[in-house]
Design a protein around this motif. Structure first.
Motif, PDB file in Angstrom:
ATOM      1  N   ASN A  41      -7.077   2.134  -6.354  1.00  0.00           N
ATOM      2  CA  ASN A  41      -5.752   1.581  -6.043  1.00  0.00           C
ATOM      3  C   ASN A  41      -4.649   2.633  -6.111  1.00  0.00           C
ATOM      4  O   ASN A  41      -3.523   2.370  -5.678  1.00  0.00           O
ATOM      5  CB  ASN A  41      -5.428   0.440  -7.009  1.00  0.00           C
ATOM      6  N   GLU A  42      -4.941   3.787  -6.661  1.00  0.00           N
ATOM      7  CA  GLU A  42      -3.936   4.835  -6.778  1.00  0.00           C
ATOM      8  C   GLU A  42      -3.834   5.634  -5.490  1.00  0.00           C
ATOM      9  O   GLU A  42      -4.806   5.730  -4.730  1.00  0.00           O
ATOM     10  CB  GLU A  42      -4.284   5.776  -7.930  1.00  0.00           C
ATOM     11  N   PRO A  43      -2.660   6.226  -5.237  1.00  0.00           N
ATOM     12  CA  PRO A  43      -2.517   7.086  -4.047  1.00  0.00           C
ATOM     13  C   PRO A  43      -3.478   8.264  -4.121  1.00  0.00           C
ATOM     14  O   PRO A  43      -3.854   8.715  -5.204  1.00  0.00           O
ATOM     15  CB  PRO A  43      -1.053   7.548  -4.118  1.00  0.00           C
ATOM     16  N   GLN A  44      -3.835   8.766  -2.980  1.00  0.00           N
ATOM     17  CA  GLN A  44      -4.820   9.843  -2.912  1.00  0.00           C
ATOM     18  C   GLN A  44      -4.315  11.109  -3.607  1.00  0.00           C
ATOM     19  O   GLN A  44      -5.080  11.803  -4.278  1.00  0.00           O
ATOM     20  CB  GLN A  44      -5.161  10.144  -1.458  1.00  0.00           C
ATOM     21  N   ILE A  45      -3.035  11.420  -3.452  1.00  0.00           N
ATOM     22  CA  ILE A  45      -2.485  12.618  -4.067  1.00  0.00           C
ATOM     23  C   ILE A  45      -2.527  12.505  -5.588  1.00  0.00           C
ATOM     24  O   ILE A  45      -2.778  13.492  -6.293  1.00  0.00           O
ATOM     25  CB  ILE A  45      -1.029  12.876  -3.577  1.00  0.00           C
ATOM     26  N   THR A  46      -2.332  11.290  -6.124  1.00  0.00           N
ATOM     27  CA  THR A  46      -2.400  11.078  -7.563  1.00  0.00           C
ATOM     28  C   THR A  46      -3.816  11.269  -8.077  1.00  0.00           C
ATOM     29  O   THR A  46      -4.036  11.885  -9.129  1.00  0.00           O
ATOM     30  CB  THR A  46      -1.901   9.671  -7.920  1.00  0.00           C
ATOM     31  N   ARG A  47      -4.785  10.754  -7.335  1.00  0.00           N
ATOM     32  CA  ARG A  47      -6.181  10.933  -7.734  1.00  0.00           C
ATOM     33  C   ARG A  47      -6.563  12.412  -7.710  1.00  0.00           C
ATOM     34  O   ARG A  47      -7.302  12.884  -8.580  1.00  0.00           O
ATOM     35  CB  ARG A  47      -7.104  10.128  -6.810  1.00  0.00           C
ATOM     36  N   TRP A  48      -6.065  13.136  -6.722  1.00  0.00           N
ATOM     37  CA  TRP A  48      -6.375  14.560  -6.619  1.00  0.00           C
ATOM     38  C   TRP A  48      -5.789  15.333  -7.793  1.00  0.00           C
ATOM     39  O   TRP A  48      -6.449  16.197  -8.369  1.00  0.00           O
ATOM     40  CB  TRP A  48      -5.834  15.112  -5.307  1.00  0.00           C
ATOM     41  N   ILE A  87       3.610  10.327  -6.272  1.00  0.00           N
ATOM     42  CA  ILE A  87       2.774   9.381  -5.534  1.00  0.00           C
ATOM     43  C   ILE A  87       2.878   9.607  -4.034  1.00  0.00           C
ATOM     44  O   ILE A  87       2.135   9.005  -3.265  1.00  0.00           O
ATOM     45  CB  ILE A  87       3.150   7.926  -5.879  1.00  0.00           C
ATOM     46  N   GLU A  88       3.808  10.466  -3.614  1.00  0.00           N
ATOM     47  CA  GLU A  88       3.967  10.797  -2.203  1.00  0.00           C
ATOM     48  C   GLU A  88       3.865  12.301  -2.032  1.00  0.00           C
ATOM     49  O   GLU A  88       4.309  13.073  -2.899  1.00  0.00           O
ATOM     50  CB  GLU A  88       5.313  10.299  -1.666  1.00  0.00           C
ATOM     51  N   ILE A  89       3.322  12.719  -0.923  1.00  0.00           N
ATOM     52  CA  ILE A  89       3.081  14.137  -0.683  1.00  0.00           C
ATOM     53  C   ILE A  89       4.384  14.913  -0.588  1.00  0.00           C
ATOM     54  O   ILE A  89       4.474  16.068  -1.030  1.00  0.00           O
ATOM     55  CB  ILE A  89       2.230  14.324   0.603  1.00  0.00           C
ATOM     56  N   LYS A  90       5.442  14.309  -0.045  1.00  0.00           N
ATOM     57  CA  LYS A  90       6.722  15.006   0.084  1.00  0.00           C
ATOM     58  C   LYS A  90       7.326  15.284  -1.282  1.00  0.00           C
ATOM     59  O   LYS A  90       7.821  16.389  -1.547  1.00  0.00           O
ATOM     60  CB  LYS A  90       7.688  14.182   0.940  1.00  0.00           C
ATOM     61  N   VAL A  91       7.285  14.288  -2.164  1.00  0.00           N
ATOM     62  CA  VAL A  91       7.811  14.474  -3.519  1.00  0.00           C
ATOM     63  C   VAL A  91       6.962  15.477  -4.285  1.00  0.00           C
ATOM     64  O   VAL A  91       7.477  16.293  -5.054  1.00  0.00           O
ATOM     65  CB  VAL A  91       7.858  13.120  -4.258  1.00  0.00           C
TER      66      VAL A  91
END
Length: 292
Positions: free
Chosen positions: A131-138, A200-204
């Motif tokens: 359920n977590e964003p992909q960037i967070t999991r990475w 949680i977002e790639i831009k941030v």
């Protein structure tokens, strides 16, 4: 769409593996150049820089071994004597501890079997939360697997690069090995700082990471202002003294208290935050405070 999904999945996997390989290569190159620069200090009779560099490397080896002991010998069934024995037995392996941490975090690895044989804990990667964003999991995955490389960047690469920059500006002498070592340290710290750019977002995520890198480069500019004296190398100018006192009073206190506390808490177990949630029971007060 299925073909595009397969291509993107293969691309992500390739980039992920490439990042691990580059991280390992940079760490090896950074340590190698730091040792060579330390030797050059001894040859050129810059004994103050030689001893400071040597102490930094020794403290780094001790920190790696402490981190290993806290990570794999923290359970209550491991006695104090056994923990001390683990510390001294693993101390000779401190130079390769980053690779041990990385390999021990993989699923069904051989190091976990060795740890179980000697009655120690294992700490393999847990299943990611879908359920977590992909960037967070990475970020969480790299934070756990690259703990040794992160310690190397924070405890060894960063102080060594600062010391080498001071030597270049203080003596007004530029050596190719010093420049290469500083550049490798810059890359090492910059790549490792990605795991601290939580978003949680790639831009941030990219904005946070670039902010950390900018602050890191700003430190080098500050050092240049403090120690640079083209007319009388080895002496401070009046504005150099002003910046030195300001940095020592403000930045020094922040690094001493905040940085020191974070380093102790990090080695005490804060990498387990939301990574091995099932192991939160029985945390010590250091780990609890760090997460809160």
């Amino acid at each position: 769409f299925s073909l595009l999904f397969v291509i993107m999945s293969c691309l992500r996997k390739t980039l992920n593996i490439s990042y691990d390989i580059v991280t390992a290569c940079i760490s090896v190159a950074d340590v190698t150049t730091d040792v060579w620069v330390c030797y050059r200090y001894w040859v050129s009779d810059k004994m103050a820089f030689f001893w400071v560099s040597t102490v930094v490397m020794i403290l780094a080896q001790l920190a790696y071994t402490v981190a290993f002991t806290l990570r794999f010998a923290e359970s209550s069934n491991v006695s104090i004597k056994k923990k001390i024995c683990v510390f001294f037995c693993m101390l000779p392996l401190a130079p390769v501890m980053s690779f041990i941490f990385y390999w021990a975090s993989r699923k069904d690895n051989c190091i976990s079997k060795i740890l179980k044989y000697f009655g120690l804990d294992t700490d393999e990667s847990s299943e990611p939360d879908k359920n977590e964003p992909q960037i967070t999991r990475w970020i969480k995955e790299k934070f756990e697997k690259h703990m040794g490389f992160i310690l190397e960047a924070v405890i060894e690469a960063f102080p060594q690069s600062i010391l080498q920059m001071i030597a270049i500006v203080y003596y007004n002498e530029t050596d190719i090995i010093n420049v290469v070592s500083i550049l490798i340290s810059l890359v090492s710290v910059s790549t490792k700082s990605m795991v601290f750019s939580y978003a949680i977002e790639i831009k941030v995520f990219l904005f946070n990471w670039l902010s950390i890198v900018t602050d890191f480069f700003g430190i080098f500019m500050l050092i240049s202002w403090i120690f640079y004296n083209p007319t009388n190398p080895g002496e401070f100018t009046w504005y150099g003294k002003l910046w030195l006192y300001k940095s020592a009073f403000i930045n020094g206190l922040l690094i001493l208290f905040i940085g020191g506390a974070m380093a102790v808490m990090f080695m005490g177990g804060c990498w387990k935050h939301e990574i091995s949630s099932s192991r939160k029971q029985g945390w010590n007060i250091c780990q609890t405070i760090c997460v809160q």
